[in-house]
Design a protein around this motif. Structure first.
Motif, short mmCIF file in Angstrom:
data_model
loop_
_atom_site.label_atom_id
_atom_site.label_comp_id
_atom_site.label_asym_id
_atom_site.label_seq_id
_atom_site.Cartn_x
_atom_site.Cartn_y
_atom_site.Cartn_z
N ASN A 193 72.28 44.17 154.40
CA ASN A 193 72.09 42.78 153.99
C ASN A 193 73.22 41.86 154.44
O ASN A 193 73.08 40.64 154.46
N GLN A 194 74.37 42.44 154.82
CA GLN A 194 75.48 41.62 155.30
C GLN A 194 75.17 40.97 156.64
O GLN A 194 75.78 39.96 157.00
N TRP A 195 74.23 41.53 157.38
CA TRP A 195 73.92 41.04 158.72
C TRP A 195 72.70 40.12 158.73
O TRP A 195 72.26 39.69 159.80
N ILE A 196 72.15 39.86 157.56
CA ILE A 196 70.93 39.05 157.49
C ILE A 196 71.23 37.73 156.79
O ILE A 196 71.76 37.72 155.68
N GLU A 197 70.88 36.64 157.44
CA GLU A 197 71.07 35.31 156.88
C GLU A 197 69.76 34.84 156.23
O GLU A 197 68.75 34.66 156.92
N PRO A 198 69.73 34.65 154.91
CA PRO A 198 68.49 34.22 154.25
C PRO A 198 68.06 32.83 154.73
O PRO A 198 68.78 31.85 154.56
N ASN A 199 66.90 32.76 155.36
CA ASN A 199 66.38 31.49 155.83
C ASN A 199 64.94 31.29 155.39
O ASN A 199 64.14 30.68 156.08
N TRP A 200 64.61 31.84 154.22
CA TRP A 200 63.27 31.75 153.68
C TRP A 200 63.34 31.17 152.26
O TRP A 200 64.38 31.18 151.62
N SER A 201 62.22 30.71 151.79
CA SER A 201 62.17 30.08 150.46
C SER A 201 62.10 31.14 149.37
O SER A 201 61.79 32.32 149.62
N ASP A 202 62.37 30.73 148.14
CA ASP A 202 62.28 31.64 147.00
C ASP A 202 60.85 32.13 146.79
O ASP A 202 60.63 33.28 146.39
N SER A 203 59.89 31.25 147.06
CA SER A 203 58.49 31.64 146.89
C SER A 203 58.10 32.75 147.87
O SER A 203 57.35 33.66 147.54
N THR A 204 58.63 32.69 149.09
CA THR A 204 58.36 33.74 150.08
C THR A 204 58.91 35.08 149.61
O THR A 204 58.24 36.12 149.71
N GLU A 205 60.12 35.07 149.07
CA GLU A 205 60.73 36.30 148.56
C GLU A 205 59.92 36.85 147.39
O GLU A 205 59.74 38.07 147.27
N THR A 206 59.43 35.97 146.53
CA THR A 206 58.61 36.41 145.40
C THR A 206 57.32 37.05 145.87
O THR A 206 56.89 38.09 145.35
N ILE A 207 56.67 36.42 146.86
CA ILE A 207 55.42 36.97 147.39
C ILE A 207 55.63 38.36 147.98
O ILE A 207 54.85 39.28 147.73
N VAL A 208 56.70 38.53 148.75
CA VAL A 208 56.94 39.81 149.42
C VAL A 208 57.36 40.89 148.44
O VAL A 208 56.78 41.98 148.41
N LEU A 209 58.37 40.60 147.61
CA LEU A 209 59.00 41.63 146.78
C LEU A 209 58.32 41.87 145.44
O LEU A 209 58.37 42.98 144.92
N ASP A 210 57.71 40.83 144.88
CA ASP A 210 57.17 40.96 143.53
C ASP A 210 55.65 41.00 143.45
O ASP A 210 55.11 41.40 142.41
N ILE A 211 54.97 40.58 144.52
CA ILE A 211 53.51 40.55 144.48
C ILE A 211 52.90 41.56 145.45
O ILE A 211 52.15 42.45 145.03
N ARG A 212 53.22 41.42 146.73
CA ARG A 212 52.54 42.26 147.72
C ARG A 212 53.16 43.64 147.87
O ARG A 212 52.42 44.63 147.97
N MET A 213 54.47 43.73 147.89
CA MET A 213 55.10 45.02 148.15
C MET A 213 54.79 46.06 147.07
O MET A 213 54.45 47.21 147.40
N PRO A 214 54.90 45.73 145.77
CA PRO A 214 54.53 46.74 144.77
C PRO A 214 53.07 47.17 144.86
O PRO A 214 52.75 48.33 144.64
N ARG A 215 52.20 46.21 145.22
CA ARG A 215 50.79 46.55 145.36
C ARG A 215 50.55 47.49 146.53
O ARG A 215 49.80 48.47 146.42
N VAL A 216 51.18 47.21 147.66
CA VAL A 216 50.99 48.05 148.85
C VAL A 216 51.55 49.45 148.61
O VAL A 216 50.93 50.46 148.98
N ILE A 217 52.71 49.53 147.99
CA ILE A 217 53.31 50.83 147.71
C ILE A 217 52.44 51.62 146.74
O ILE A 217 52.23 52.84 146.91
N LEU A 218 51.92 50.95 145.71
CA LEU A 218 51.04 51.64 144.76
C LEU A 218 49.76 52.11 145.43
O LEU A 218 49.25 53.19 145.14
#
Length: 346
Positions: free
Chosen positions: A50-75
């Motif tokens: 994470n030290q090499w990655i510069e966050p350039n996305w919105s909070d809503s994008t992070e929520t969609i990826v990490l809290d909505i779609r990713m848990p569903r895909v993994i499940l």
């Protein structure tokens, strides 16, 4: 080619395909995201990287990826792996390539438990939001115990008897389920949608509940590949080879039913995964369960992640029941199997 060589080639290849499918599934939806953005968001949560990655996305994008779609895909991957592995075990134990994880009524029992939770508005205080998966799992596992008890004659359980017992118990539970649905009133739509299979209401907490159960049962099952190969030769051959047939069969049925019950408890009744995937693997690599079991795990994950993606995007923003997609994909293959079996029989 040696079996070990086939495994070392096929397993990484299928794993790579699974990663691609999961990445694609996370990017697709009502809010389309690029692969680059998805992986940046995921990698931004990993230490050091994470030290090499510069966050350039919105909070809503992070929520969609990490809290909505990713848990569903993994499940979806976990449930698909569990159902495919359970299906392979059932087919090996019952010596029937048309067997699937729901043949002994585990799915019907879990569905009945879930319907009671929905209809009664049941919520156990110390379980909270996990009341639904826990009750569904317990009802599913209890159904297996009833089926096994009914099929037991003396100290033995014949395969024909256990399948018939499964049919009888499924019919009875089906009647009970119909009664609950008739009395459910405003909860009827929720029950029906859940029974058709859905991962809509999932989050990380559901994954944390079912993953340890499925992982432990799956790892233990992988140690029974030799026994499954021996059972495939017939009960007499297996017995004369020193295998305790009844005990081994019981352990394998327990493991397969634990995985099925845990999967169904969070996803609803999703058919054809445990039938189609192991059979495709068997057609490709042969009847050796040292290959069938591990490859079915990854193959089942690929199948259900792909099916869940189609369920979300085909009629977006409306979502199709996951069981409908797996039926559309699996039913033609099932018809092919029946046709092939009919030609071989006659």
């Amino acid at each position: 080619m040696k079996k070990r060589s086939i495994l070392w080639i096929a397993l990484p290849l299928l794993t790579l395909i699974l990663v691609v499918f999961m990445s694609l599934s996370i990017t697709l939806g009502a809010a389309n995201l690029s692969w680059q953005t998805v992986w940046q968001v995921i990698l931004s949560r990993l230490p050091i990287i994470n030290q090499w990655i510069e966050p350039n996305w919105s909070d809503s994008t992070e929520t969609i990826v990490l809290d909505i779609r990713m848990p569903r895909v993994i499940l979806a991957a976990i449930v698909g792996a569990a159902l495919a592995l359970a299906g392979a075990i059932y087919q090996g134990v019952l010596r029937n390539p048309l067997a699937d994880p729901f043949i002994l009524g585990v799915s019907s029992g879990a569905s009945f438990g879930a319907a009671l939770v929905f209809a009664l508005g049941l919520q156990i205080v110390w379980l909270g939001q996990f009341t639904l998966p826990v009750v569904a799992f317990l009802f599913g596992f209890g159904t297996l115990m009833v089926v096994y008890f009914l099929a037991r004659i003396g100290q033995k359980v014949k395969m024909e008897t256990i399948i018939l017992a499964g049919v009888v118990v499924q019919a009875f539970i089906g009647a009970c389920l119909s009664l609950v649905m008739t009395l459910a009133n405003e909860q009827l739509q929720t029950i029906v949608f859940w029974m058709m299979g859905s991962l809509t209401l999932t989050d990380w907490s559901y994954t944390q509940v079912v993953l340890p159960i499925i992982a432990v049962a799956g790892v233990v099952a992988l140690f029974y590949t030799r026994e499954l190969n021996m059972l495939g030769l017939g009960e007499e051959v297996a017995h004369h080879s020193g295998l305790s047939v009844e005990r081994t069969r019981f352990y394998l049925l327990i493991l397969a039913s634990i995985m099925t019950g845990a999967a169904v408890s969070v996803s609803g009744a999703i058919g054809f995964v445990g039938l189609v995937v192991p059979h495709i693997i068997r057609l490709i690599v042969g009847a050796d369960y040292r290959l069938i079991l591990p490859l079915s795990i990854v193959g089942g994950a690929i199948f259900l992640v792909g099916a869940d993606t189609l369920a979300r995007v085909l009629m977006a923003p409306r979502e199709l029941p996951l069981g409908v997609i797996t039926a559309f994909l699996g039913a033609p293959f099932f018809a092919y199997l029946l046709r092939k079996a009919k030609r071989e029989f006659f």
